[in-house]
Write an enzyme that holds these catalytic residues in place. Structure first.
Site, PDB file in Angstrom:
ATOM      1  N   GLY A  39       0.781  -5.140   1.213  1.00 45.45           N
ATOM      2  CA  GLY A  39      -0.410  -5.357   0.410  1.00 45.45           C
ATOM      3  C   GLY A  39      -0.117  -6.077  -0.901  1.00 45.45           C
ATOM      4  N   ALA A  46       0.854  -1.178   0.000  1.00 44.80           N
ATOM      5  CA  ALA A  46       0.000   0.000   0.000  1.00 44.80           C
ATOM      6  C   ALA A  46       0.892   1.232   0.000  1.00 44.80           C
ATOM      7  CB  ALA A  46      -0.884  -0.016   1.242  1.00 44.80           C
ATOM      8  N   GLU A  80      -0.112  -9.603  -0.092  1.00 45.74           N
ATOM      9  CA  GLU A  80      -1.499 -10.008   0.191  1.00 45.74           C
ATOM     10  C   GLU A  80      -2.310 -10.215  -1.092  1.00 45.74           C
ATOM     11  OE1 GLU A  80      -1.640  -6.714   3.103  1.00 45.74           O
ATOM     12  OE2 GLU A  80      -2.573  -8.161   4.441  1.00 45.74           O
ATOM     13  N   GLU A  87       4.825  -4.812   7.532  1.00 46.59           N
ATOM     14  CA  GLU A  87       3.980  -3.795   8.172  1.00 46.59           C
ATOM     15  C   GLU A  87       4.390  -3.454   9.603  1.00 46.59           C
ATOM     16  OE1 GLU A  87       2.807  -6.208   6.211  1.00 46.59           O
ATOM     17  OE2 GLU A  87       1.110  -5.488   5.028  1.00 46.59           O
TER      18      GLU A  87
HETATM   19  C1  HXC Z   1       4.873   4.520  -1.274  1.00 46.09           C
HETATM   20  C2  HXC Z   1       6.748   3.595  -2.193  1.00 46.09           C
HETATM   21  C3  HXC Z   1       6.441   2.340  -1.614  1.00 46.09           C
HETATM   22  C4  HXC Z   1       5.264   2.236  -0.841  1.00 46.09           C
HETATM   23  C5  HXC Z   1       8.279   2.148  -2.724  1.00 46.09           C
HETATM   24  N1  HXC Z   1       7.882   3.421  -2.878  1.00 46.09           N
HETATM   25  N2  HXC Z   1       7.422   1.459  -1.958  1.00 46.09           N
HETATM   26  N3  HXC Z   1       5.973   4.663  -2.021  1.00 46.09           N
HETATM   27  N4  HXC Z   1       4.523   3.350  -0.700  1.00 46.09           N
HETATM   28  N5  HXC Z   1       4.874   1.101  -0.291  1.00 46.09           N
HETATM   29  C6  HXC Z   1       8.537   4.480  -3.640  1.00 46.09           C
HETATM   30  C7  HXC Z   1       9.697   5.090  -2.868  1.00 46.09           C
HETATM   31  O1  HXC Z   1       9.241   6.064  -1.960  1.00 46.09           O
HETATM   32  C8  HXC Z   1      10.490   5.701  -4.010  1.00 46.09           C
HETATM   33  O2  HXC Z   1       9.854   6.889  -4.438  1.00 46.09           O
HETATM   34  C9  HXC Z   1      10.319   4.689  -5.127  1.00 46.09           C
HETATM   35  O3  HXC Z   1       9.128   3.957  -4.807  1.00 46.09           O
HETATM   36  C10 HXC Z   1      11.469   3.704  -5.214  1.00 46.09           C
HETATM   37  O4  HXC Z   1      11.652   3.098  -3.943  1.00 46.09           O
HETATM   38  P1  HXC Z   1      13.033   3.152  -3.121  1.00 46.09           P
HETATM   39  O5  HXC Z   1      12.680   2.987  -1.682  1.00 46.09           O
HETATM   40  O6  HXC Z   1      13.828   4.355  -3.490  1.00 46.09           O
HETATM   41  O7  HXC Z   1      13.762   1.860  -3.689  1.00 46.09           O
HETATM   42  P2  HXC Z   1      14.785   0.918  -2.928  1.00 46.09           P
HETATM   43  O8  HXC Z   1      15.733   1.719  -2.083  1.00 46.09           O
HETATM   44  O9  HXC Z   1      15.329   0.008  -3.969  1.00 46.09           O
HETATM   45  O10 HXC Z   1      13.893   0.053  -1.924  1.00 46.09           O
HETATM   46  C11 HXC Z   1      12.861  -0.796  -2.405  1.00 46.09           C
HETATM   47  C12 HXC Z   1      11.965  -1.240  -1.232  1.00 46.09           C
HETATM   48  C13 HXC Z   1      11.485   0.009  -0.480  1.00 46.09           C
HETATM   49  C14 HXC Z   1      12.752  -2.159  -0.294  1.00 46.09           C
HETATM   50  C15 HXC Z   1      10.789  -2.024  -1.838  1.00 46.09           C
HETATM   51  O11 HXC Z   1      10.917   0.943  -1.435  1.00 46.09           O
HETATM   52  C16 HXC Z   1      10.456  -0.284   0.574  1.00 46.09           C
HETATM   53  O12 HXC Z   1      10.788  -0.738   1.650  1.00 46.09           O
HETATM   54  N6  HXC Z   1       9.208   0.054   0.273  1.00 46.09           N
HETATM   55  C17 HXC Z   1       8.117  -0.108   1.219  1.00 46.09           C
HETATM   56  C18 HXC Z   1       7.712  -1.547   1.323  1.00 46.09           C
HETATM   57  C19 HXC Z   1       6.646  -1.740   2.381  1.00 46.09           C
HETATM   58  O13 HXC Z   1       6.880  -1.444   3.577  1.00 46.09           O
HETATM   59  N7  HXC Z   1       5.472  -2.173   1.990  1.00 46.09           N
HETATM   60  C20 HXC Z   1       4.341  -2.382   2.883  1.00 46.09           C
HETATM   61  C21 HXC Z   1       3.522  -1.124   2.951  1.00 46.09           C
HETATM   62  S1  HXC Z   1       2.240  -1.281   4.154  1.00 46.09           S
HETATM   63  P3  HXC Z   1      10.650   8.304  -4.479  1.00 46.09           P
HETATM   64  O14 HXC Z   1       9.609   9.256  -4.959  1.00 46.09           O
HETATM   65  O15 HXC Z   1      11.128   8.564  -3.098  1.00 46.09           O
HETATM   66  O16 HXC Z   1      11.751   8.047  -5.454  1.00 46.09           O
HETATM   67  C22 HXC Z   1       1.070  -2.183   3.399  1.00 46.09           C
HETATM   68  C23 HXC Z   1      -0.164  -2.375   4.191  1.00 46.09           C
HETATM   69  C24 HXC Z   1      -1.209  -3.151   3.445  1.00 46.09           C
HETATM   70  O17 HXC Z   1       1.211  -2.635   2.301  1.00 46.09           O
HETATM   71  C25 HXC Z   1      -2.516  -3.142   4.170  1.00 46.09           C
HETATM   72  C26 HXC Z   1      -3.212  -1.840   4.077  1.00 46.09           C
HETATM   73  C27 HXC Z   1      -4.595  -1.881   4.656  1.00 46.09           C
END
Ligand code: HXC
Length: 256
Positions: free
Chosen positions: A108, A63, A111, A131
């Site tokens: 997500g 998400a 999921e 998460e």
């Molecule tokens: C918003 C995201 C994102 C996310 C990546 N990006 N994942 N933006 N939400 N979930 C964006 C980054 O901000 C960045 O944008 C661009 O994508 C590239 O990502 P980087 O972080 O620069 O890449 P990298 O260093 O290679 O790392 C990749 C990664 C990391 C390990 C996947 O991006 C990461 O940890 N992302 C979050 C993963 C996560 O925690 N997902 C779960 C979310 S909670 P900019 O503009 O800065 O370049 C969830 C809850 C679900 O899913 C249930 C909800 C009800």
């Protein structure tokens, strides 16, 4: 920025197309995916659905944390329910759905893959439920479907640590059905879909229904997951966890 639907004979290919954010789901993309799923599911002659992510790096990185960051508990509950509806649409689609996991499938994103009937991964895929590192919990059915697939012990370890699971481990623990070299993933997913499409369509549909009776979505756990997810949006830990992601630093949780 879109969610694309392409037809190849009896196979519908859905691509989440937001590679600049690693295909992370904001509300607009979730709603678009739900619409594409309904379109594909109702499509004349569609016998199988393949879901993948655009670009080389990600299936779906979860998400959209930047959008979620400022949500109230009530808005967070609505967001959890929308994602759950997307996963329920996959699980409830009349055709089998195959996830072609071409990179990160986190939160997500994992999921959505869990809601699919079959998961194929590229050798570069990384799955996980990170998460808790954001001060929240999986809210789109991960607490329900991951234990069903890999067992409660493994699911708890994956969810409580938030660690990433590589393709080979995912295969070993049954989180994915097969691993393919990155370049072969989509052709192999299409091939698998075409093989399913060649079977008796009513028979496949009814087999999916029958298996769903045993392992499919049930009410209580999902509703409680959404409520617990929403509760965490009233905590300092959620603000700290998501703030830390946006500011690219380690979170300092206080349990408050
Ligand atoms: C918003 C995201 C994102 C996310 C990546 N990006 N994942 N933006 N939400 N979930 C964006 C980054 O901000 C960045 O944008 C661009 O994508 C590239 O990502 P980087 O972080 O620069 O890449 P990298 O260093 O290679 O790392 C990749 C990664 C990391 C390990 C996947 O991006 C990461 O940890 N992302 C979050 C993963 C996560 O925690 N997902 C779960 C979310 S909670 P900019 O503009 O800065 O370049 C969830 C809850 C679900 O899913 C249930 C909800 C009800």
């Amino acid at each position: 920025m879109s969610v694309d639907l392409e037809r190849d004979g009896p196979v519908a290919l859905i691509t989440v197309n937001r590679p600049e954010a690693l295909n992370a789901f904001d509300t607009a993309h979730l709603e678009a995916l739900l619409a594409r799923l309904r379109e594909a599911g109702a499509g004349e002659g569609v016998r199988a659905i393949v879901i993948t992510g655009a670009g080389e790096r990600a299936f779906i990185a979860g998400a959209d944390i930047k959008e979620m960051q400022g949500k109230t508990p009530l808005a967070a509950k609505g967001f959890a329910e929308l994602g759950q509806a997307v996963c329920a649409a996959i699980e409830g689609a009349p055709q089998p759905a195959i996830a072609a996991i071409n990179g990160f499938a986190l939160g997500g994103g994992c999921e959505v893959a869990l809601a699919c009937d079959i998961r194929l991964a590229s050798d570069r895929a990384q799955l996980g439920q990170p998460e808790v590192g954001l001060g929240i919990l999986p809210g789109w059915g991960g607490t329900q479907r991951l234990p069903r697939l890999v067992g409660a012990g493994r699911a708890k370890e994956i969810i409580f640590t938030g660690r990433r699971v590589g393709a080979e481990e995912a295969l070993r623990i049954g989180l994915v059905n097969a691993v393919h070299p990155a370049g072969d993933l989509l052709p192999r997913a299409r091939e698998l879909a075409a093989g399913i499409a060649a079977q008796g369509p009513l028979a496949v549909r009814h087999a999916k229904l029958a298996i769903g009776q045993a392992f499919g979505e049930t009410g209580g756990g999902f509703a409680q997951e959404a409520q617990l997810f929403a509760l965490l949006f009233g905590t300092a830990d959620q603000r700290e966890g998501m703030g830390a992601f946006v500011e690219r630093r380690q979170p300092r949780f206080t349990g408050a």
